[in-house]
Design an enzyme around this catalytic site. Structure first.
Site, mmCIF file in Angstrom:
data_model
loop_
_atom_site.group_PDB
_atom_site.id
_atom_site.type_symbol
_atom_site.label_atom_id
_atom_site.label_comp_id
_atom_site.label_asym_id
_atom_site.label_seq_id
_atom_site.Cartn_x
_atom_site.Cartn_y
_atom_site.Cartn_z
ATOM 1 N N MET A 67 62.297 77.359 97.481
ATOM 2 C CA MET A 67 61.709 76.084 97.887
ATOM 3 C C MET A 67 62.645 74.924 97.544
ATOM 4 O O MET A 67 62.771 73.970 98.316
ATOM 5 C CB MET A 67 60.344 75.903 97.208
ATOM 6 C CG MET A 67 59.564 74.721 97.723
ATOM 7 S SD MET A 67 59.352 74.768 99.511
ATOM 8 C CE MET A 67 57.706 75.420 99.667
ATOM 9 N N GLU A 95 52.163 83.000 74.853
ATOM 10 C CA GLU A 95 50.896 82.252 74.898
ATOM 11 C C GLU A 95 50.671 81.568 76.244
ATOM 12 O O GLU A 95 49.535 81.419 76.684
ATOM 13 C CB GLU A 95 50.833 81.221 73.768
ATOM 14 C CG GLU A 95 50.680 81.818 72.375
ATOM 15 C CD GLU A 95 52.003 82.172 71.735
ATOM 16 O OE1 GLU A 95 53.049 82.107 72.432
ATOM 17 O OE2 GLU A 95 52.002 82.522 70.529
ATOM 18 N N LYS A 138 42.590 76.577 59.203
ATOM 19 C CA LYS A 138 42.554 77.899 58.583
ATOM 20 C C LYS A 138 41.439 77.988 57.542
ATOM 21 O O LYS A 138 40.757 79.013 57.416
ATOM 22 C CB LYS A 138 43.906 78.214 57.942
ATOM 23 C CG LYS A 138 43.990 79.650 57.444
ATOM 24 C CD LYS A 138 45.406 80.077 57.122
ATOM 25 C CE LYS A 138 45.453 81.558 56.761
ATOM 26 N NZ LYS A 138 46.803 82.030 56.479
ATOM 27 N N PHE A 145 54.215 74.428 57.377
ATOM 28 C CA PHE A 145 54.795 75.441 58.255
ATOM 29 C C PHE A 145 53.888 75.644 59.479
ATOM 30 O O PHE A 145 52.684 75.815 59.341
ATOM 31 C CB PHE A 145 54.960 76.765 57.495
ATOM 32 C CG PHE A 145 55.511 77.861 58.372
ATOM 33 C CD1 PHE A 145 56.778 77.758 58.927
ATOM 34 C CD2 PHE A 145 54.746 78.988 58.653
ATOM 35 C CE1 PHE A 145 57.274 78.758 59.757
ATOM 36 C CE2 PHE A 145 55.238 79.993 59.475
ATOM 37 C CZ PHE A 145 56.505 79.879 60.023
ATOM 38 N N GLN A 146 54.482 75.583 60.634
ATOM 39 C CA GLN A 146 53.791 75.736 61.921
ATOM 40 C C GLN A 146 52.662 74.730 62.107
ATOM 41 O O GLN A 146 51.628 75.039 62.682
ATOM 42 C CB GLN A 146 53.283 77.172 62.088
ATOM 43 C CG GLN A 146 54.447 78.158 62.180
ATOM 44 C CD GLN A 146 54.061 79.520 62.685
ATOM 45 O OE1 GLN A 146 52.973 79.985 62.396
ATOM 46 N NE2 GLN A 146 54.966 80.156 63.412
#
Ligand SMILES: Cc1ncc(C[n+]2csc(CCOP(=O)(O)OP(=O)(O)O)c2C)c(N)n1
Length: 575
Positions: free
Chosen positions: A482, A52, A164, A114-115
């Site tokens: 760097m 993502e 949802k 959940f999630q």
């Protein structure tokens, strides 16, 4: 239900269609199942990235290459939290983005479902604005407001978290035709009196200096900038975010300024008596130690975001407005005042130019080369030769980014794509993906370090999937270059956790994805290897072994004044 009753998922997709979204980058999951199911029937192109974070970076690449709003999408919980770096990155660089995330059903919220993650809370400070949609009837309004806020004023990322049950619910869909945001004002025009005063200050200056930034590109004001610079014939710098705002070949363009800017650019800041700051934010990487920055200068600061003005450096003359609207007005005032004022300090301005040219001659930004090894600067010079100011160059973060910014020319805006403010490693490759989808006609280079490349290797699959002809150039110095440079210069060369051993065999790596990879270490072969990569119709992964211990110069050490530049490595003493 009446005939135009639609699911929330379809309503959302209708809204995206109305916003002319032709391409989005995302990754599905449990909560967004209804959305992805509906997507099946819509013509919007969805690019399945492999993480993502890269959806947000790719959407940024798309936005940076076009100026359009980039769109990314993730599921609830880990999907949403994976977006966060990309959101902060877009926020820091003022990139218009709409991020869509799924949230658990309204009745489950707060139950540690959940999630479930508090995406709204987590992304509050990572976005220009964010929304949580729990009522399907709010959805169309919110989506259009999100696009409006992302693109208007100072652009930035907007997140819309959708539960949802909203995706699954049904409602009448009435297209929204008006945005009504009473608390959100965009100041575009600039104050007429201030603009007139600015014109006067400009003609009266003896050593005027134009400091142009990402705001010029965001505001699509590059033509205006060019006319302005030519009208007053002043030297100009473009910041890391503003490269391409003025063509690199333009005689008034010096280079980027700041920590790794040129000697001439930084000396000019230290001696100018008038900074004309256009769409910039006096970033610490430009100013160095603020107290010592531009001690002789008055400042005219034009910015669309009032919060930027006076934030780091007091403006003697603030103008809040859109550079695209303000600069033409300024030019017209300058023309009006020219007959009485233009000649006033003409002699001083001629010697100012002589001084600038002398600084340029004293310490030019020229690429180092060697017969025995590939100097990173030499690599950038060769990429520059092949690009000739026209290719899109998406860079990752580190030494390679600074050398690319110093040495690759950009003839127009939206060619140089990099993570400026946040400096997010892992940005370059997915940003190149977004840019290549946005501009299929363009040659796109992804210039990455061997460190940052390994943060985005999964996206080789996305590149292979779509046969994107991106030329991935790994500037491989075997180090987190760097950080190693800072350890060498400021921590007694005690190198700690910066060595990158076990770099993969790129021939096998690219081969595993079905495209060509090659390593080049011989300096005599490097130019040809690059040409071959460019000639290849598909993707190409070129691993270029460069000298390991090269440092980026000039360099203003952190906390140093901008004119306290270290210009080159200490020279060996001859005995
Ligand atoms: C996500 C992230 N982690 C850490 C850093 C700190 N950092 C800045 S540059 C750099 C080294 C980058 O190494 P590499 O990708 O090999 O590029 P090089 O500097 O060698 O060109 C690191 C670790 C960062 N900018 N971003």
């Amino acid at each position: 239900m009446s005939s135009n009753s639609l699911s929330g998922a379809k309503i959302l997709l209708n809204c995206l269609t109305r916003e002319n979204v032709d391409c989005m980058f995302g990754y599905p999951g449990g909560v967004t199942l209804p959305l992805y199911d509906a997507l099946y029937d819509y013509p919007i192109r969805h690019i399945l990235v492999r993480h993502e974070q890269n959806a947000a970076f790719a959407a940024q690449g798309y936005a940076r290459a076009t100026g359009k709003v980039g769109v990314c999408c993730a599921t609830s919980g880990p999907g949403a939290t994976n977006l966060v770096t990309g959101l902060v990155d877009a926020m820091m660089d003022s990139i218009p983005l709409v991020a869509l995330t799924g949230q658990v059903s309204t009745k489950l919220m707060g139950s540690d479902a959940f999630q479930e993650a508090d995406t709204f809370g987590i992304t509050r400070s990572a976005t220009k604005h964010n929304f949580l949609v729990k009522n399907i009837n709010d959805l169309p309004q919110v989506i259009h407001e999100a696009f409006y806020i992302a693109a208007s004023g100072r652009p930035g990322p907007v997140l819309v978290d959708v539960t949802k049950d909203v995706f699954q619910g049904q409602a009448q869909y009435t297209p929204v035709t008006e945005i009504h945001l009473p608390g959100y004002r965009v100041f575009s025009e600039g104050h007429g009196g201030q603009i007139r005063r600015a014109a006067q200050m400009i003609w009266e200056a003896e050593r005027p200096f134009v400091y142009a930034g990402g705001g010029i590109i965001a505001g699509d004001a590059h033509d205006a900038l060019r006319e302005f610079v030519e009208t007053i014939d002043a030297p100009a710098v473009c910041t890391l975010m503003g490269l391409g705002a003025l063509p690199a070949e333009h005689p008034n363009f010096i280079s980027l300024p700041g920590m790794h800017g040129s000697y001439a650019a930084n000396m000019a800041f230290s001696h100018t008596d008038l900074i004309i700051a256009l769409g910039v934010r006096f970033d610490d990487r430009v100013t160095g130690r603020l107290a010592a920055f531009a001690p002789h200068a008055k400042v005219i600061h034009v910015d669309i975001d009032p919060a930027e003005i006076g934030k780091n450096r007091q403006a003697d003359l603030p103008i809040v407005g859109n550079v695209k609207r303000v600069i033409p007005k300024l030019i017209s005032e300058l023309h009006q005042l020219a007959p009485s004022l233009k000649q006033k300090n003409a002699a001083c301005r001629r010697s100012w130019w002589d001084q600038i040219e002398e600084w340029k001659r004293e310490h030019p930004l020229v690429p180092e080369t060697s017969d025995s090894e590939i100097k990173p600067q030499h690599l950038m010079a060769e990429i520059d030769r092949l690009s000739n100011g026209r290719a899109i160059v998406a860079s990752d973060v580190g030494q390679h980014q600074m050398w690319a910014a110093q040495l690759i020319r950009f003839s127009e805006p939206r060619l140089w794509i990099n993570s400026g403010g946040l400096g997010s490693m892992g940005f370059g490759l997915p940003a190149a993906i977004g840019a290549q989808f946005a501009r299929p006609d363009k040659l796109v280079f992804a210039i990455v370090g061997d460190g940052g490349f390994q943060m985005s290797i999964p996206e080789l699959a996305t590149i292979a999937n779509h046969a994107l002809p991106i030329k991935i150039i790994v500037m491989n110095n075997g180090y987190l270059g760097m950080v190693r440079q800072w350890q060498e210069l400021f921590y007694n060369n005690r190198l700690s956790q910066v060595e990158l051993s076990s770099f993969p065999d790129v021939e096998k790596l690219a081969g595993a994805y079905g495209f060509t990879g090659r390593t080049v270490e011989d300096v005599r072969e490097m130019p040809r290897a690059l040409e071959e990569a460019v000639k290849e119709p598909g993707p190409y992964l070129l691993n270029v072994r460069v000298s390991a211990l090269e440092n980026v110069f000039p360099m203003v050490p952190a906390g140093g004044a901008i004119n306290e530049m270290v210009l080159r490595p200490p020279q060996p003493v001859e005995v």
